[in-house]
Design a protein around this motif. Structure first.
Motif, mmCIF file in Angstrom:
data_model
loop_
_atom_site.group_PDB
_atom_site.id
_atom_site.type_symbol
_atom_site.label_atom_id
_atom_site.label_comp_id
_atom_site.label_asym_id
_atom_site.label_seq_id
_atom_site.Cartn_x
_atom_site.Cartn_y
_atom_site.Cartn_z
ATOM 1 N N PRO A 1 27.262 56.722 -30.876
ATOM 2 C CA PRO A 1 27.407 56.179 -32.348
ATOM 3 C C PRO A 1 28.015 54.727 -32.328
ATOM 4 O O PRO A 1 28.812 54.463 -31.519
ATOM 5 N N LYS B 1 29.976 51.883 -33.150
ATOM 6 C CA LYS B 1 31.498 51.429 -33.455
ATOM 7 C C LYS B 1 31.482 50.373 -34.048
ATOM 8 O O LYS B 1 30.799 49.477 -34.089
ATOM 9 N N GLU C 1 28.416 58.763 -38.574
ATOM 10 C CA GLU C 1 29.530 57.826 -37.997
ATOM 11 C C GLU C 1 28.574 56.398 -37.813
ATOM 12 O O GLU C 1 27.658 56.306 -37.397
#
Length: 490
Positions: A438, A440, A327
């Motif tokens: 994670p 963004k 991600e």
């Protein structure tokens, strides 16, 4: 001068379909076929597992030759295609009016350019604007690779020639001294190189003034039925209003259009003041489009996630296994390249080379981070950081970057969050949690925005990709890309 013969619409259609100047060329009537032709992926066949990493290292530079079809590239290539074929159809030697026009133009040789009469019709031009590394030159080069530069014709009584070496297109660089004379000499030398002629020896010197030489060049291009003239690297000090030859260069380009040739001009957006100063000139020199080639500013857009990440980053494969999926990959690559296509290719090349040297099985996040700190990336780190962080103040150190375009692009991004007002506390909190969450996708607001300067207002942002690469179109291209990648992995 005799009145041109009026031809019916059906006769014109038949002339276009039978035009000897285009019979050896491939027309791309729909965008999907043009996009397929433009795209190039040297990695699509995959790499046999028994090829050693040492040998594969010799192929890392192939990343640079990989071509993904972005909306700007497709739109620009379509403009070049239309300008070229429109010009050649206009010069169709089966049309008696055209044979008479070109034959009568020989009477102008020896006269200065200012004494030439203007024809009632013009061909169309197009402008490719952008700073280096964002695809304008690659777009033009890739399209011209699809088109033969020279076509040899045998005797043809209907066309009025015993033989002809057709110069389909001519591409030249602006001279370093920014002079018209230098450009004329460069054009003659390029013609001689391509056609194996000696025009530069015939017409340079010996009383040929620049004004007369301009007419000679136009005549030679007409004789060889040139359909497209590409003038590249028009830097600000060559073409801007501050140059003594600014207006004269634009007049020469208009004369080429008036003679029936398409003209494509490539350069920094700051170079086109003179072109923009006249509505009529602007209209004629952008008949087939004004195309901006700038860094991608939104890492969540299809331009980035599909065209760049899938079409370039993941398409270039040399390690044994496919990249690690994690991600925030698209955001990470954006932050390490600033959205500049050249830096994407550079980072991918360095990442693959590092992976091969360290015997990595696949590209990982750690490998990308290590490559981003390499000497190859450090030289442009300032540009990358300024773009990724939208830092206007940082751009003050470069006087050749069109910050006005970036202001417009960033200011029009309604989804960009406001800059934090608290500063230290919010930044510290973000740093404390970043290792556990994670990344963004984010689009930071411009730092220290200012009112647009005079130079900023000179740059007008356009959207050359509008109407290109819609969802259905992308789906077809991406499906093909996926099928080829799957075959390569087998």
């Amino acid at each position: 001068m005799s009145t041109p013969e009026q031809l019916s619409l059906l006769t014109r259609l038949e002339l276009v379909e039978q035009n000897p100047l285009t019979q050896a060329l491939q027309r791309y009537d729909d965008d999907l076929s043009l996009a397929r032709a433009l795209r190039r992926n040297p990695f699509k066949g995959g790499m046999p597992a028994d090829i050693s990493y040492e040998r594969r290292l010799k192929l890392v530079d192939e990343v640079v030759s990989l071509v993904t079809v972005t909306p700007s590239m497709l739109a620009g290539a379509r403009g070049l295609h239309n300008a070229l074929f429109s010009s050649l159809d206009r010069q169709n030697p089966l049309n008696p009016n055209e044979r008479r026009r070109i034959f009568s133009f020989s009477d102008n040789v020896g006269r200065p350019l200012k004494d030439l009469e203007w024809a009632p019709e013009f061909s169309g031009g197009l402008v490719f604007a952008g700073w280096t590394g964002n695809g304008k030159s690659r777009t033009v080069e890739r399209f011209l690779e699809l088109v033969p530069q020279v076509v040899c014709h045998e005797a043809n009584q209907a066309c009025g020639w015993t033989k002809l070496r057709q110069l389909v297109w001519l591409k030249v660089h602006m001279p370093s001294d920014g002079s018209r004379g230098g450009l004329m000499v460069e054009m003659l030398k390029q013609i001689d190189r391509v056609l194996n002629t000696d025009y530069s020896k015939q017409y340079v010197g010996r009383g040929w003034t620049i004004e007369k030489l301009l007419v000679v060049v136009i005549y030679i291009l007409l004789v060889h039925r040139c359909g497209l003239v590409v003038i590249e690297e028009c830097q600000e000090n060559n073409l801007s209003v501050r140059s003594r030859f600014g207006a004269d260069f634009v007049q020469f380009f208009l004369r080429l259009l008036n003679a029936g040739m398409g003209v494509a001009v490539l350069g920094n957006p700051l170079a086109f003041d003179e072109l923009r100063s006249s509505a009529q000139t602007e209209a004629r020199l952008t008949e087939y489009g004004w195309f901006d080639f700038m860094p991608i500013t939104d890492p969540t857009s299809d331009d980035w996630t599909k065209d760049v990440m899938a079409g370039v980053w993941k398409a270039a494969q040399l390690l044994n296994e496919r990249d690690e999926e994690f991600e925030g990959l698209a955001q990470l690559v954006f932050e390490k390249t600033g959205g500049v296509l050249r830096y994407v290719a550079r980072l991918r090349r360095v990442t693959l080379a590092l992976g091969l040297k360290t015997k990595a099985t696949r590209v990982t996040k750690e490998l990308i981070l290590s490559a981003a700190e390499s000497p190859e990336m450090s030289g442009v780190q300032g540009q990358i950081n300024a773009l990724a962080q939208r830092d206007f103040e940082a751009f003050a150190r470069w006087d050749d970057l069109p910050t006005g375009w970036l202001r417009q692009a960033w200011s029009s991004d309604a989804s960009a969050p406001e800059a934090p007002s608290g500063g230290d506390e919010s930044s510290a909190q973000a740093d404390a949690t970043s290792e556990h969450q994670p990344a963004k996708p984010r689009k930071p607001s411009p730092k220290n925005p200012k009112k647009m300067s005079k130079d900023d207002k000179r740059v007008q942002q356009t959207n050359p990709g509008a109407g290109y690469l819609g969802d259905d179109f992308r789906a077809k291209l991406m499906a093909e890309l996926g099928e080829r990648a799957e075959k390569g992995a087998r």
